[in-house]
Design a protein around this motif. Sequence first.
Motif: not given
Length: 245
Positions: A186-189, A192-197
Motif C-alpha cells: 500500500l505504501l512503499e515506505n 513516517m517516511e512517506t509523510a516526510r517525503t
Amino acid sequence: MAVLKVKFTKTRRDKLAQILWILNWISVVTGVILFSLGLFLKVELKKREELMAEKDIQYVPNMLIAVGLIACVINFLGGKICYDCVDTTKFLRWKLILLPYIVCTFFFTLCVLVGALMCYSMHWELEEALNLGLMQAMRFYKDTDMPGRCFLKHTVDMLQIQFQCCGNSGYKDWQGDPNSESDGWLLENSLMETARTNLNIIKSLGKNNQINSAENGDPNIDVPSTSAKHYGSENVSTMQKMGTG
C-alpha cells in the motif's frame, strides 16, 4: 556361392576404379566440411557459454569434428587404393587390405548414419539450453557488479545486435514471468517516511511558486522609461541653445 556375380574386363575395372576414386575424394571434401562445421559450432558455443543453460552440449560439435576427421582419413585411403588399382603391380599390395577396408567403411557409414540421427534429435536440446540460458541471462541483465555476470550485459547486447532480435521469442520476454509471484504494498515506505517525503515535495513546490511569482512580476520595474530620457535630452539641448544665444 557368389551373390550378384559380375564379370569385369580390364577396361571396366579401370572405369570402376576411377569412379570410386572420384567418390572418395568427394567424401574427403565432405569430411572437411563436417570438421569445419563442428569446429565453428564449438567456437560459437564457447563464445556464448554464458547464455547457455548448465547442460553438456559440447558433444554435438565434438561428434562432428570426430566424424569429419575419420571420414577424411578413410576416404583418402580409399582414393589411394582406387588410384593404385589401375596398375596391376600396385594392386597386389592392396589386395589383402581390401576386405578389412570394406568392412571398416560399412561400419563407419553406419556410425555416420547414427550420428546424423543423433545430431538431428539433439538440436532440440541445444535450442532448449539456449532458451533457458537466454531467459536466465535477461533476468540477471543488470547484475554487472556480481562476479561471473560482469560481461553478461555486453554478451546479450552483442547477440541481439548480431541477430537483430529482441528477447528470446519476442520483446515481451524482457516485463518477466507473468504467472510468477510478485510483491505488492500500500505504501512503499513506512508511514513516517512517506509523510516526510510528501512534505518535502510540498515545500519544494512552494519555493518554486515564489521564484516564479518574482520572475513573472512587472518586467519594467527597474527599467527607466524612454520618455524621461527623451525629455531630459530635449531640456539639455534647449539650455545649450540659450547659452550660445
